[in-house]
Design an enzyme around this catalytic site. Structure first.
Site, PDB file in Angstrom:
ATOM      1  N   ASP A 196       1.315  -1.157   0.062  1.00  0.00           N
ATOM      2  CA  ASP A 196      -0.351  -0.253   0.018  1.00  0.00           C
ATOM      3  C   ASP A 196       1.445   1.448   0.360  1.00  0.00           C
ATOM      4  O   ASP A 196       2.647   1.433   0.131  1.00  0.00           O
ATOM      5  CB  ASP A 196      -0.788   0.451   1.768  1.00  0.00           C
ATOM      6  CG  ASP A 196      -0.510   0.135   2.946  1.00  0.00           C
ATOM      7  OD1 ASP A 196       0.951   0.118   2.931  1.00  0.00           O
ATOM      8  OD2 ASP A 196      -1.058  -0.170   3.525  1.00  0.00           O
ATOM      9  N   GLU A 214       4.326   0.908   1.757  1.00  0.00           N
ATOM     10  CA  GLU A 214       4.766   0.055   1.673  1.00  0.00           C
ATOM     11  C   GLU A 214       4.004  -1.521   3.090  1.00  0.00           C
ATOM     12  O   GLU A 214       5.560  -2.039   3.164  1.00  0.00           O
ATOM     13  CB  GLU A 214       6.188   0.814   1.607  1.00  0.00           C
ATOM     14  CG  GLU A 214       6.193   1.442   1.146  1.00  0.00           C
ATOM     15  CD  GLU A 214       7.411   3.174   0.780  1.00  0.00           C
ATOM     16  OE1 GLU A 214       7.816   2.528  -0.484  1.00  0.00           O
ATOM     17  OE2 GLU A 214       8.086   2.887   1.295  1.00  0.00           O
ATOM     18  N   GLU A 230       8.091  14.402   8.796  1.00  0.00           N
ATOM     19  CA  GLU A 230       7.122  13.303   7.673  1.00  0.00           C
ATOM     20  C   GLU A 230       5.886  13.141   9.016  1.00  0.00           C
ATOM     21  O   GLU A 230       4.898  12.810   8.274  1.00  0.00           O
ATOM     22  CB  GLU A 230       7.467  11.974   7.767  1.00  0.00           C
ATOM     23  CG  GLU A 230       7.008  10.537   7.110  1.00  0.00           C
ATOM     24  CD  GLU A 230       8.228   9.307   6.659  1.00  0.00           C
ATOM     25  OE1 GLU A 230       8.683   9.104   7.904  1.00  0.00           O
ATOM     26  OE2 GLU A 230       7.941   9.027   6.005  1.00  0.00           O
TER      27      GLU A 230
HETATM   28  C1  BGC Z   1       6.267   6.335   2.988  1.00  0.00           C
HETATM   29  C2  BGC Z   1       5.937   6.160   2.151  1.00  0.00           C
HETATM   30  C3  BGC Z   1       6.501   6.955   1.325  1.00  0.00           C
HETATM   31  C4  BGC Z   1       8.208   7.367   1.479  1.00  0.00           C
HETATM   32  C5  BGC Z   1       8.730   8.402   1.033  1.00  0.00           C
HETATM   33  C6  BGC Z   1       7.845   6.246   3.399  1.00  0.00           C
HETATM   34  O1  BGC Z   1       7.713   5.964   4.641  1.00  0.00           O
HETATM   35  O2  BGC Z   1       5.407   4.730   3.889  1.00  0.00           O
HETATM   36  O3  BGC Z   1       4.426   6.568   1.171  1.00  0.00           O
HETATM   37  O4  BGC Z   1       6.152   7.036  -0.147  1.00  0.00           O
HETATM   38  O5  BGC Z   1       8.451   6.585   2.738  1.00  0.00           O
HETATM   39  O6  BGC Z   1       8.198   9.589   1.268  1.00  0.00           O
END
Ligand code: BGC
Length: 389
Positions: A165, A168, A322
């Site tokens: 998803d 990931e 994030e």
């Molecule tokens: C997230 C992804 C994202 C990636 C890069 C991962 O930790 O689960 O959704 O694409 O980081 O930002």
């Protein structure tokens, strides 16, 4: 610090400049220039939403350089994609490891690190972002047409396969937000592909909608995956900006309500209940997705509250993380991730993109002043020395 981050407008300017300044000469947007596990890679998912925000802010050229990058990545793999499609049509769908990755190095390679790679959503999302961009800035898609056609064929062959998803994870399931990304991308390009492809898209999008209706709803709202009773913050994207689910319809309204009730804590939105990644904190980019969904449903106040919460997650230097750790679902797990990968990814360009997108949607930002000094060459981010460029 090139200018003080003392206002919302300054934060938006910083966000735009970060995305432009870190865009690589090849056109890729690094997910996070400084974070150990992401450094050196560009994701189709993150990149498409970044391109969409940059395009909405008026920087057409940067968005187009990203679409050029996507096209090169795909066309370079043209034979492999045609093989996947042929094998699938012959009843022999290739194993997940043979499918396209979720992220690529800036030069378009697969990279050497193991990753949870088989994810389909980004292939829909780049199509959607490309068409949204063309709608905003005009122009045809001729230069991207071969890559669009390859992507359409890949998705038509593979759309219903279980895969990782947005986070990931959970590779055994078919994820509803992944289906929405695929459906939105296919629907967007349908008027711009050959008649036979458009006909197949029409049948497939109907099947996606039917599948969501039959197995992707619980109590009238979108579910995390087909057959699940849980929800996921990524489902807001199906409503906005993707527009695959009508914000004003029953499913849209119920989905917004359940995301608010289960995952929104004071404006900060969790990925899903049970999340343990860095302790399972709140993600500013998800607050912005939920804000966009509220805005599409006409609830400006709710969208504003989510936006303001996301603005408040910026560091003193204006970088967005994030996730933040004030409200953790699994506090005991945070340190394990810090030990493994270091502090939370900051800046995360996708967070900056979503903040900008929602700020523009709310009309709280002045686009003219954003682009007036958006020239990335005049701007050296503090993190430039850490970048893997
Ligand atoms: C997230 C992804 C994202 C990636 C890069 C991962 O930790 O689960 O959704 O694409 O980081 O930002």
């Amino acid at each position: 610090m090139p200018f003080p981050i003392d206002s919302e407008q300054a934060l938006a300017r910083h966000s735009l400049r970060l995305m432009l300044a870190f865009q690589t000469p090849e056109g890729a947007y690094p997910a996070s220039p400084t974070f150990s596990a992401y450094r050196g890679y560009c994701w189709f998912r993150d990149g498409a939403f970044i391109a969409d925000a940059v395009s909405a802010a008026g920087c057409a050229e940067s968005a187009e350089r990203f679409f050029d990058w996507c096209a090169r990545v795909l066309q370079r793999r043209g034979d492999h994609i045609r093989w996947i499609v042929a094998e699938t049509e012959a009843g022999r769908p290739p194993a997940g490891e043979r499918m396209l990755p979720a992220r690529f190095t800036f030069t378009g390679g697969d990279g050497d690190d193991d990753w949870w790679d088989f994810q389909l959503d980004g292939y829909g999302t780049w199509l959607w972002a490309l068409v949204a961009h063309a709608g905003r800035h005009g122009g045809d898609l001729a230069r991207w047409q071969p890559a669009v056609d390859l992507t359409v064929d890949y998705l038509l062959a593979s759309w219903d396969r279980p895969c990782y998803d947005w986070w990931e994870e959970h590779a055994a399931h078919v994820h509803v937000s992944t289906l929405a990304c695929i459906g939105a991308g296919l629907e967007a390009v349908a008027p711009r592909v050959s008649a036979p492809r458009a006909a197949r898209i029409s049948v497939t999008v109907d099947r996606i909608r039917a599948l969501i209706d039959e197995r992707g709803l619980v109590d009238g709202h979108l579910a995390k995956w087909l057959g699940s009773t849980g929800v996921d913050g990524s489902l807001a994207a199906a409503i906005a900006p993707l527009g695959f689910v009508d914000a004003a319809g029953g499913v849209g309204r119920s989905t917004i309500a359940v995301l608010d009730a289960h995952l929104n804590v004071g404006g900060g939105v969790h990925r899903y209940l049970g999340d343990t990644f860095f302790g399972g904190g709140q993600w500013p980019l998800l607050s912005c997705f939920l804000g966009l969904a509220h805005l599409a449903a006409g609830d400006r106040d709710a969208a504003t509250a989510l936006y303001e919460w996301a603005v408040g997650t910026a560091t003193a230097g204006g970088d967005l993380p994030e996730q933040v750790g004030e409200h953790l679902i699994a506090p005991g797990m945070r340190q394990r991730w810090v030990d493994r990968w270091g502090p939370v990814a900051t800046p995360l360009l996708w967070s900056h993109a979503m903040l900008l997108r929602l700020g523009l949607g709310l009309g709280r930002l002045d686009p003219a002043s954003l682009t007036r000094d958006a020239d990335a060459s005049a701007f050296t981010p503090d993190h430039a020395e850490d970048s893997a460029r």
